[in-house]
Structure formats: C-alpha cells, structure tokens
Motif scaffolding. Structure first.
Motif, short mmCIF file in Angstrom:
data_model
loop_
_atom_site.label_atom_id
_atom_site.label_comp_id
_atom_site.label_asym_id
_atom_site.label_seq_id
_atom_site.Cartn_x
_atom_site.Cartn_y
_atom_site.Cartn_z
N LYS A 1 0.84 -1.21 0.00
CA LYS A 1 0.00 0.00 0.00
C LYS A 1 0.87 1.26 0.00
O LYS A 1 0.57 2.25 -0.67
N GLU A 2 1.97 1.20 0.77
CA GLU A 2 2.83 2.37 0.89
C GLU A 2 3.53 2.68 -0.43
O GLU A 2 3.68 3.84 -0.82
N LEU A 3 3.98 1.64 -1.13
CA LEU A 3 4.65 1.86 -2.41
C LEU A 3 3.71 2.46 -3.44
O LEU A 3 4.14 3.22 -4.32
N LYS A 4 2.44 2.13 -3.33
CA LYS A 4 1.47 2.65 -4.29
C LYS A 4 1.10 4.10 -4.01
O LYS A 4 0.66 4.82 -4.91
N SER A 5 1.29 4.54 -2.77
CA SER A 5 0.86 5.89 -2.39
C SER A 5 2.01 6.85 -2.13
O SER A 5 1.84 8.06 -2.16
N SER A 6 3.22 6.32 -1.89
CA SER A 6 4.36 7.16 -1.51
C SER A 6 5.11 7.64 -2.73
O SER A 6 5.25 6.93 -3.72
N GLU A 7 5.61 8.89 -2.67
CA GLU A 7 6.44 9.42 -3.75
C GLU A 7 7.83 8.77 -3.73
O GLU A 7 8.38 8.44 -4.76
N ASN A 8 8.39 8.62 -2.54
CA ASN A 8 9.69 7.95 -2.40
C ASN A 8 9.44 6.47 -2.16
O ASN A 8 8.96 6.08 -1.10
N LYS A 9 9.76 5.66 -3.17
CA LYS A 9 9.43 4.23 -3.09
C LYS A 9 10.60 3.37 -2.64
O LYS A 9 10.50 2.15 -2.62
N THR A 10 11.72 3.99 -2.29
CA THR A 10 12.89 3.21 -1.87
C THR A 10 13.04 3.15 -0.35
O THR A 10 13.36 2.09 0.19
N ILE A 11 12.79 4.27 0.33
CA ILE A 11 12.96 4.29 1.78
C ILE A 11 12.09 3.24 2.47
O ILE A 11 12.58 2.55 3.39
N PRO A 12 10.81 3.05 2.10
CA PRO A 12 10.00 2.02 2.77
C PRO A 12 10.60 0.62 2.70
O PRO A 12 10.46 -0.16 3.65
N ILE A 13 11.29 0.28 1.59
CA ILE A 13 11.89 -1.05 1.48
C ILE A 13 13.08 -1.18 2.42
O ILE A 13 13.27 -2.22 3.08
N TYR A 14 13.88 -0.12 2.52
CA TYR A 14 15.00 -0.14 3.47
C TYR A 14 14.49 -0.29 4.90
O TYR A 14 15.07 -1.02 5.72
N LEU A 15 13.39 0.39 5.21
CA LEU A 15 12.81 0.30 6.56
C LEU A 15 12.28 -1.11 6.82
O LEU A 15 12.36 -1.61 7.95
#
Length: 314
Positions: free
Chosen positions: A287-301
C-alpha cells in the motif's frame, strides 16, 4: 603517442580500444596489474631497448599503492615506450580519453549501450530483446558482454524469445540473494544488495519477489519438523510437497552445499507468528509503495524491521 589515460568505468570498451591500438600500430601489448607493481621498474628496464615494439597497458592503476603509483609515473616520464593507464579518473599531466558508462539508473542509456554492443558483434536484433538483456543482466558491462558473446555463438537474429532461452537471469540471482540476506537478518548485506538492485529494478518487482519468498518461508515454518539439521532427502521431499524451489528450501533450512559457506537455519530463527508478522508488513509495504512518492525508503525500513524482529544486529 607517449602516455594516454583511459578514464571512466567501461572495462569492455577500454579493452577493445587498447587491443585495436596495439593491432593498428603493430605493437606487442604488455599487461601490468597490481601484482606487477613492485617490479614495474624492472619490466620497464627489460623492454626499454625495444621500446618502439611494445605498448605498456596498466590495467588497474587506481588499485596500486601510492608509492608504487608515484614510482610508475616517474618511470613513464623517463621512457619513450607508449603507455596506457586505465583509471576511473583523469590524471594530471596526461592526455585522457573518457570511457564512462551510463549511471546505473539511466535505463534508456543502458539499453542504447546494449544495442551498440550487439551491433559491434554484427548481430541483428529486436529492440525488445535489447531491453530484456538489460533487464536480466543489469548495469554491468562485463556481464552484458559475456551474454552477448553467448548469443553471437547461436548465429541467429536476437529475439525476445532467444534472450529468454539463452541469457542467464543475473537479476533473479541478485533478488534471491537479497531475499536471503533479509530473512537471515544480515542487514548490512541486504542494504548493499538492495542499493544495487534498486538502480535498475522497479520497487514493485522487488516487493513481488519478497512476497513470494516469505510465503515459501511460511510454508516451511508451518510444515517442516523442527530440527537442528536436515538431510537432502528430507529437504527435497518437503520442497516437492510444498511447491518450494529445492535450493531455496535448502538454504532456508540451513543445508550447506559443498564449497559454500554455512547458512542460517531459519527454523531456529522464525516461528509462525514472526513470519505472519512479516507478511502483514509486506501487505502494508504494498500500500505504501502505491501511495508514496519515495518508493525506496520504505523497502530499506522493511529490511531494518525484519532484522529487529529476528534479533539481527548487522
């Protein structure tokens, strides 16, 4: 020509340039690498009498010790032999030719590079085939060259289907390494692999691989007997019953292949609740990747979260 610096990171193009130069000028190429650094003066002295017949090719100048670099520069300044210095950057006082590759994230430029290399091998190709080569190999000129050489041996027009049949999927191997580093709580390695993959793979594709991987882990945690070690026969049977790739299952279960380093037995690292928690996190990540502008930080987290959940500290 006396000394020329080949700057940039394009190893394949530098190789071709040096070989072509030696051929056109009728010179014998003498290759110097870091192992020759300590005796570079001796090598220069041996060949100086026949200086017009040789081309000195220093292939890894950046890796030499500072003292050895200084000594080599002094020898170059006092020789009439033509010398090539391969370096990532220019070197003050010397003529330089730039051989820089596209940045890892410059996908279109990399596809153009693949097309150029296919033409260099006199091969006809579909544009979608060049795109697929880059997708499967990634931004690595040496690997791209090896795969194109394989295709050249077939002697056919390079089509999408031929690429899928012949070219080794290096990006899949990288993805498997990433998933295993994450599940093994090796945060440091996971971050390094993730950084490399994100340079040429969309985050959503990484997420899809993570979901499939942790679903496979969930199956194993639920159905495998809890043991400190497992036989190959047991692992093979279990992988067939659960429809999990046998190599993946073996690594998850701590099986050590001959010549390979030890792996983490995930059944001692995870229980059902932990894997369910990770799968829930992956749903939220989707859900976060679909809504977030920065799609890399969530994966690192997410990587950090798995390491914390399993007690990993690296």
């Amino acid at each position: 020509m006396s000394t020329i610096v080949l700057s940039g990171d394009a190893t394949v193009l530098k190789d071709e340039h040096v070989k072509r130069m030696a051929l056109e000028r009728g010179l014998t190429r003498i290759r110097l690498d870091i192992e020759d650094a300590a005796r570079s003066t001796e090598i220069f002295n041996q060949n100086n009498l026949f200086s017009q017949n040789f081309l000195i090719d220093v292939v890894d100048f950046d890796d030499w010790k500072k003292d050895d670099q200084k000594q080599l520069i002094e020898r170059i300044e006092n020789t009439t032999m033509p010398v090539i210095l391969r370096s990532l950057k220019t070197i003050k006082g010397f003529e330089s030719l730039d051989f820089s590759l596209p940045k890892p994230w410059e996908r279109e430029r990399w596809i153009e590079y693949v097309e150029e290399r296919l033409r260099a091998h006199s091969m006809s190709f579909e544009k979608c085939a060049a795109e697929e080569i880059f997708q499967m190999v990634g931004p690595d000129d040496l690997l791209i060259e090896r795969e194109i050489e394989k295709l050249a041996c077939i002697g056919e027009k390079v089509t999408l289907n031929l690429v899928k049949e012949i070219v080794f999927n290096h990006s899949k191997i990288q993805m498997d390494e990433l998933c295993f580093a994450i599940s093994s709580a090796d945060k440091s390695s996971a971050h390094k692999i993730l950084s490399k993959i994100l340079s040429h793979v969309e985050p959503v594709l990484i997420l899809n691989s993570l979901i499939r991987y942790f679903i496979d882990l969930y199956k194993i945690v639920v159905f495998a007997d809890k043991r400190s070690s497992y036989s190959w026969v047991y692992i093979k049977d279990l992988s067939q019953r659960l429809d999990v790739p046998v190599v993946r299952a073996a690594k998850m279960m701590g099986f050590v292949f001959k010549g390979q380093p030890p792996t983490v037995n995930h059944l001692q690292l995870y229980d059902v609740e932990k894997v369910e928690s990770i799968l829930n996190q992956l749903q939220l990540l989707d859900k976060e990747l679909k809504s977030s502008e920065n799609k890399t930080i969530p994966i690192y987290l997410f990587v950090d979260s798995v390491a914390q959940l399993t007690g990993g500290q690296n």
